[in-house]
Design an enzyme around this catalytic site. Structure first.
Site, PDB file in Angstrom:
ATOM      1  N   HIS A 119       1.003  -1.248   0.045  1.00 42.30           N
ATOM      2  CA  HIS A 119       0.131  -0.120   0.055  1.00 42.30           C
ATOM      3  C   HIS A 119       0.685   1.309   0.034  1.00 42.30           C
ATOM      4  CE1 HIS A 119      -3.437  -2.532   0.959  1.00 42.30           C
ATOM      5  NE2 HIS A 119      -4.154  -1.616   0.915  1.00 42.30           N
ATOM      6  N   HIS A 176       1.074  -3.969   9.009  1.00 43.56           N
ATOM      7  CA  HIS A 176       2.658  -3.545   8.709  1.00 43.56           C
ATOM      8  C   HIS A 176       3.063  -3.229   9.840  1.00 43.56           C
ATOM      9  CE1 HIS A 176       2.395  -4.850   4.525  1.00 43.56           C
ATOM     10  NE2 HIS A 176       1.644  -3.893   4.248  1.00 43.56           N
TER      11      HIS A 176
END
Length: 357
Positions: A119, A176
C-alpha cells in the site's frame, strides 16, 4: 539478527497498540485510507482520469504502478517480512510477559509477506508521478513564478500528508510494522523517479509489451520455483494468515502473491493491446481527441463502467480458474478505458465542429 528483528517487531507492536488505544475514534478513517490506498484505485480510477487528460501521465502512472507492485512481490519473497497480526500471536518473544492486545479488522488479514508495504509503495509511486507531472505541466520553460512555488509547496505537503496517513493506517490496522511502511514509501518513490527518465514506454510496440509481460511472469514463477527447489516455502504466510486471522472470511485469496502477479501482468498486457489497437488510433489520435467534451465523456463513462466491472468478482473456489480470470479482468481494464470506450463514444458523438475544438 533474529534478536534485533524481534526488538524491531516489538516496537511495531507497541506502536500499533498505542494507536489502537489512543485513536479508537479514528478507526473508520484509517480503514477508509487503507481502502483508498489500494492499488486497485490506481487502475480503476486514477488511470482513466489521467490518461484522457494527459495521455503520457496516464501511461507512466500505469507502468509505475505495475512495475512497482511486481518489485514489491519480489522484495517480499526475498525479505520474508512478518505481519503484526500474526507475529504477535506466533512469537515466543513475550514468553515472560503479557502479550499486547492487538485488534484485527476486515482489511487486516492480507496473506502475503509484509515487507515492504505494498500500500505504501504503490501510493508513494503513483502520487509521486501525479505530483511531478502536475508541476512539470505548470512550470513550463520560464523561470518559476511565485504562484508556481506556492503550488510546489502545496502539492508536496499534500503528497507527504497522504503518505503519513497511509503509513499510520497500515500500522493501526496491524497489517504492517513501521519499518515496512517506510521501506515501501522509499521504494515507491525510487520506482517513480526511475520512470521519469524512461521515454520508451510511450511508444512501445505490442511485441515489446508482450515480451515484457512474459519476462515479468516467467521471472516471478521461475524465482518461485528456484526457491521452492532450494526448500524455501514462499507460501508460508498463507498458513499463518489462516491460522491467526480472527475470522476466516477476512482471509482473501486476492491478496496472495500470485493473485497480485497475475493482476499486474494482465494490466500491462491490456495496456499494450489497447495502445496498439485500431480502435485507439481512430478515436484517441484524431481531431476528436482534442475536443474536451469528448475526453470528459471518456473519463465519466470509464469510471462508471469500470466501477461496475470491478464489482464482478472471479470465483475463488478453484485457484487456477481464479488466477486466469484475474489476468483477463485486469487486461480488460486498460483495454476498455483506452480503446473500447473512446471508440464507442467517437461513433456516438461523431466529428465535432472545428470551431468547438
Amino acid at each position: 539478527m533474529e534478536k534485533g528483528m524481534n526488538v524491531l517487531h516489538d516496537f511495531g507492536i507497541q506502536s500499533t497498540h498505542y494507536l489502537q488505544v489512543n485513536y479508537q475514534d479514528s478507526q473508520d478513517w484509517f480503514i477508509l485510507v487503507s481502502v483508498i490506498a489500494d492499488l486497485r484505485n490506481a487502475f480503476y480510477v486514477l488511470f482513466p482520469i489521467w490518461f484522457h487528460l494527459r495521455e503520457a501521465v496516464g501511461i507512466k502512472l500505469l507502468w509505475v504502478a505495475v512495475i512497482g507492485d511486481w518489485l514489491n512481490l519480489v522484495f517480499k519473497w526475498i525479505l520474508f517480512g512478518q505481519r503484526p497480526y500474526w507475529w504477535v500471536m506466533d512469537t515466543d518473544y513475550y514468553s515472560n510477559a503479557s502479550v499486547p492486545l492487538i485488534k484485527q479488522f476486515p482489511v487486516t488479514c492480507e496473506t502475503g509477506p509484509g515487507s515492504p508495504s505494498g500500500h505504501a509503495m504503490g501510493t508513494a509511486g503513483v502520487y509521486y508521478v501525479m505530483v511531478t507531472s502536475t508541476l512539470s505541466m505548470f512550470r513550463g520553460k520560464k523561470k518559476p513564478t511565485y504562484r508556481f512555488r506556492c503550488l510546489n509547496v502545496i502539492l508536496w505537503l499534500g503528497f507527504w500528508a497522504v503518505q503519513l496517513n497511509v503509513c499510520l493506517s497500515r500500522i493501526y490496522l496491524a497489517a504492517h510494522f513501521p519499518h515496512q511502511v517506510v521501506a515501501g514509501v522509499l521504494s515507491g518513490i525510487a520506482v517513480a523517479e526511475t520512470f521519469r527518465h524512461i521515454q520508451s514506454i510511450y511508444n512501445a510496440s505490442l511485441k515489446k509489451y508482450f515480451f515484457i509481460t512474459f519476462f515479468l511472469l516467467s521471472f516471478a514463477i521461475g524465482f518461485y520455483l528456484l526457491l521452492k527447489g532450494l526448500g524455501v516455502d514462499l507460501l508460508w504466510t498463507l498458513e499463518k494468515a489462516r491460522r491467526w486471522c480472527e475470522r476466516p472470511e477476512w482471509v482473501h485469496i486476492d491478496t496472495t502473491p500470485f493473485a497480485s502477479l497475475l493482476k499486474n501482468v494482465g494490466t500491462l498486457f491490456g495496456l499494450g493491446l489497447a495502445l496498439n489497437s485500431s480502435m485507439y488510433r481512430e478515436s484517441c489520435k484524431g481531431t476528436l481527441s482534442k475536443w474536451f467534451p469528448f475526453r470528459l465523456s471518456c473519463i465519466v463513462v470509464s469510471l462508471i463502467l469500470l466501477h461496475l466491472f470491478d464489482s464482478l468478482k472471479p470465483p475463488s473456489q478453484i485457484e487456477l480458474i481464479f488466477y486466469v480470470l484475474s489476468f483477463c479482468k485486469s487486461a480488460a481494464v486498460p483495454l476498455a478505458s483506452v480503446s473500447l470506450i473512446p471508440y464507442c463514444l467517437a461513433r456516438v458523438l461523431g466529428q465535432p465542429d472545428k470551431k468547438s475544438l
